[in-house]
Design a protein around this motif. Structure first.
Motif, mmCIF file in Angstrom:
data_model
loop_
_atom_site.group_PDB
_atom_site.id
_atom_site.type_symbol
_atom_site.label_atom_id
_atom_site.label_comp_id
_atom_site.label_asym_id
_atom_site.label_seq_id
_atom_site.Cartn_x
_atom_site.Cartn_y
_atom_site.Cartn_z
ATOM 1 N N GLU A 81 0.827 -1.207 0.000
ATOM 2 C CA GLU A 81 0.000 0.000 0.000
ATOM 3 C C GLU A 81 0.868 1.266 0.000
ATOM 4 N N PHE A 82 1.940 1.248 0.786
ATOM 5 C CA PHE A 82 2.854 2.397 0.832
ATOM 6 C C PHE A 82 3.435 2.648 -0.553
ATOM 7 N N THR A 126 2.476 -5.027 -5.252
ATOM 8 C CA THR A 126 2.007 -3.786 -5.864
ATOM 9 C C THR A 126 1.988 -3.998 -7.371
ATOM 10 N N LYS A 162 -2.095 -0.342 -7.894
ATOM 11 C CA LYS A 162 -3.070 -0.999 -7.024
ATOM 12 C C LYS A 162 -2.348 -2.108 -6.279
ATOM 13 N N ARG A 189 1.233 4.333 -3.324
ATOM 14 C CA ARG A 189 0.893 5.764 -3.203
ATOM 15 C C ARG A 189 1.789 6.674 -4.053
ATOM 16 N N PHE A 190 2.888 6.145 -4.563
ATOM 17 C CA PHE A 190 3.827 6.998 -5.299
ATOM 18 C C PHE A 190 3.342 7.281 -6.714
ATOM 19 N N LYS A 191 3.702 8.453 -7.207
ATOM 20 C CA LYS A 191 3.383 8.865 -8.580
ATOM 21 C C LYS A 191 4.566 8.679 -9.513
#
Length: 172
Positions: free
Chosen positions: A31-32, A59, A53, A35-37
């Protein structure tokens, strides 16, 4: 010296037919990482992320410019990195890579050197620091009563051995 780019995971395979990759996260959680773009390769090449996702503990990401299963498969085995600039850590939370290598000293005056932090184990309840001196390993719980201070800039952690006897062999 703090590294600007930190290992975050490894591309372990593809997902579907449209270019998504599966990444085994080496950071706190899938999950961490999701979150990155943007991520980076070792050579600091930026990877823009179209979507991310989580599936179980993996991930799944779709990178810009990677639109086929073949182009995604070509990335298998590559390590991805995050930039420090893209993360805000809460007070008192550190990257494991910053903790490893710190010198463990006595909390009272710093005159006793217990060794060097060589590993950080995440147990769920609290982290445990492995401190190594003269080839011998000691396990120290990262709880406020024992680890009174972590100072990344000075390169030390301060340990209070009065609260728990027997942390190191030379104690009564």
């Amino acid at each position: 010296m703090k590294k600007q780019y930190l290992e975050a995971g490894k591309i372990v395979g593809t997902h579907g037919l449209k270019g998504e990759v599966r990444i085994d996260p080496w950071c706190d959680s899938a999950e961490f990482l999701a979150r990155f773009k943007r991520l980076y390769y070792k050579d600091k090449t930026e990877i823009r992320i179209k979507s991310a996702k989580v599936h179980k503990n993996i991930t799944i990401m779709h990178f810009d410019g990677v639109d086929t299963v073949e182009s995604a498969d070509a990335l298998r085995g590559r390590v991805v990195y995050i930039s420090r600039d893209d993360v805000r850590l809460p007070e008192g939370v550190y990257f494991v890579q910053d903790i490893v290598g710190l010198e463990a000293v006595d909390a009272d005056d710093g005159s006793i050197v217990y060794g060097t932090v060589t590993d950080v184990m995440q147990t769920g309840a609290n982290d445990v620091y492995q401190i190594t001196k003269d080839g011998k390993d000691y396990l120290i719980p990262k709880i406020p009563d024992v680890v009174s201070e972590v100072d990344i800039d000075l390169g030390v952690i301060r340990i209070n051995t009065k609260t728990i006897k027997g942390l190191f062999d030379d104690e009564d």
